[in-house]
Write an enzyme that holds these catalytic residues in place. Sequence first.
Site, mmCIF file in Angstrom:
data_model
loop_
_atom_site.group_PDB
_atom_site.id
_atom_site.type_symbol
_atom_site.label_atom_id
_atom_site.label_comp_id
_atom_site.label_asym_id
_atom_site.label_seq_id
_atom_site.Cartn_x
_atom_site.Cartn_y
_atom_site.Cartn_z
ATOM 1 N N HIS A 100 54.312 41.822 31.856
ATOM 2 C CA HIS A 100 53.075 42.443 31.362
ATOM 3 C C HIS A 100 52.791 42.009 29.918
ATOM 4 O O HIS A 100 51.645 41.748 29.557
ATOM 5 C CB HIS A 100 53.174 43.972 31.460
ATOM 6 C CG HIS A 100 53.270 44.473 32.875
ATOM 7 N ND1 HIS A 100 52.460 44.006 33.885
ATOM 8 C CD2 HIS A 100 54.077 45.395 33.464
ATOM 9 C CE1 HIS A 100 52.756 44.619 35.021
ATOM 10 N NE2 HIS A 100 53.744 45.458 34.795
ATOM 11 N N ASP B 165 46.857 39.297 38.655
ATOM 12 C CA ASP B 165 48.014 39.685 39.460
ATOM 13 C C ASP B 165 49.172 38.708 39.255
ATOM 14 O O ASP B 165 48.956 37.511 39.038
ATOM 15 C CB ASP B 165 47.606 39.723 40.940
ATOM 16 C CG ASP B 165 48.574 40.563 41.769
ATOM 17 O OD1 ASP B 165 49.426 41.258 41.170
ATOM 18 O OD2 ASP B 165 48.486 40.520 43.005
ATOM 19 N N LEU C 208 30.489 37.477 23.732
ATOM 20 C CA LEU C 208 31.124 37.805 25.009
ATOM 21 C C LEU C 208 31.158 39.317 25.185
ATOM 22 O O LEU C 208 31.596 40.040 24.287
ATOM 23 C CB LEU C 208 32.562 37.259 25.055
ATOM 24 C CG LEU C 208 33.350 37.618 26.321
ATOM 25 C CD1 LEU C 208 32.822 36.860 27.543
ATOM 26 C CD2 LEU C 208 34.843 37.341 26.160
HETATM 27 C C1 FPP Z 1 49.440 42.988 37.992
HETATM 28 O O1 FPP Z 1 50.691 42.352 38.039
HETATM 29 C C2 FPP Z 1 49.104 43.376 36.634
HETATM 30 C C3 FPP Z 1 48.913 44.659 36.201
HETATM 31 C C4 FPP Z 1 49.015 45.850 37.051
HETATM 32 C C5 FPP Z 1 48.621 44.939 34.796
HETATM 33 C C6 FPP Z 1 47.701 43.977 34.099
HETATM 34 C C7 FPP Z 1 47.902 44.110 32.669
HETATM 35 C C8 FPP Z 1 47.962 43.094 31.788
HETATM 36 C C9 FPP Z 1 47.715 41.692 32.115
HETATM 37 C C10 FPP Z 1 48.322 43.360 30.379
HETATM 38 C C11 FPP Z 1 47.360 43.972 29.456
HETATM 39 C C12 FPP Z 1 45.919 43.916 29.666
HETATM 40 C C13 FPP Z 1 45.015 44.112 28.678
HETATM 41 C C14 FPP Z 1 43.583 44.142 29.023
HETATM 42 C C15 FPP Z 1 45.412 44.241 27.259
HETATM 43 P P1 FPP Z 1 51.809 42.985 38.971
HETATM 44 O O2 FPP Z 1 52.668 43.881 38.170
HETATM 45 O O3 FPP Z 1 51.143 43.642 40.160
HETATM 46 O O4 FPP Z 1 52.596 41.704 39.426
HETATM 47 P P2 FPP Z 1 53.306 41.474 40.822
HETATM 48 O O5 FPP Z 1 52.236 41.412 41.858
HETATM 49 O O6 FPP Z 1 53.984 40.167 40.623
HETATM 50 O O7 FPP Z 1 54.258 42.616 41.034
#
Ligand code: FPP
Length: 250
Positions: free
Chosen positions: A39, A22, A133
């Site tokens: 992201h 997150d 892994l």
């Molecule tokens: C949460 O941050 C993150 C996500 C909803 C997406 C997670 C995806 C990645 C880390 C990239 C790709 C993953 C793989 C496995 C290749 P948020 O957008 O909720 O952040 P915020 O809470 O600050 O708004």
Amino acid sequence: MSIIDPAIAVQRLPRHVAIVMDGNGRWAEARHRPRSFGHHEGVKAVRASVEACIRRHIPTLTLFAFSSENWKRPEEEVGTLMELFMKAMDREVDELVANGVSLRFIGERAAFAAPIRERMDRCEERAPASTRLQLNIAANYGGRWDIVQAARGVARAVAAGELDAARIDESVFDAYTCLADLPPLDLFIRTGGETRVSNFLLWQLAYAELWFSDVLWPDFDAGTLDAALADYARRERRFGGRGASGGAGA
Ligand code: FPP
């Protein structure tokens, strides 16, 4: 890269770590950049966490990439994430396999477009010579969904006469959940400052240790993982029994 404290004995390391990644959006906003930039940077932290688990001989890592609730985000952000997933799969899979990483996607796949589903299938078929892994990517996943799909599997087995309903207990039910064949979840990590489980691995969390960090996901690195591992190694897990110190509790 930081090296984990050698004083942490191998038997004090978790065999299965799960992470709610997150904070990508806030990380980008703090830099006056679009959320998509966060992201993209988050993918680098995924790579760092995979590498760190391999180096530390942690055999199972489960990452929450996209929850069943994430479809509620604006179409543009969902589109960015889908594109990112496809590109990451295309770009990373060879190196992952070469480094002994087996991939599995958990979650309801039907909602994804065909090119994404096909890539998921192809990635899963690419078995490394020997697995160092097991990397599970939760995509369109929800803990309640996992429990419901397991219940459906159990019901089907009963209806087919393969399973006696009177025999259903926790371990029989567990066998129908997504990660049943893997080590039980030991350590749950959530970055980004929220202290919620957010419908991740509900069944598997029963006796996992929880670790929360204010670090935003793009800043997650081996040092952050080591802090979680050091904390985990200090904890006494009693699984509802009495610990070595004689204390009662959960
Ligand atoms: C949460 O941050 C993150 C996500 C909803 C997406 C997670 C995806 C990645 C880390 C990239 C790709 C993953 C793989 C496995 C290749 P948020 O957008 O909720 O952040 P915020 O809470 O600050 O708004």
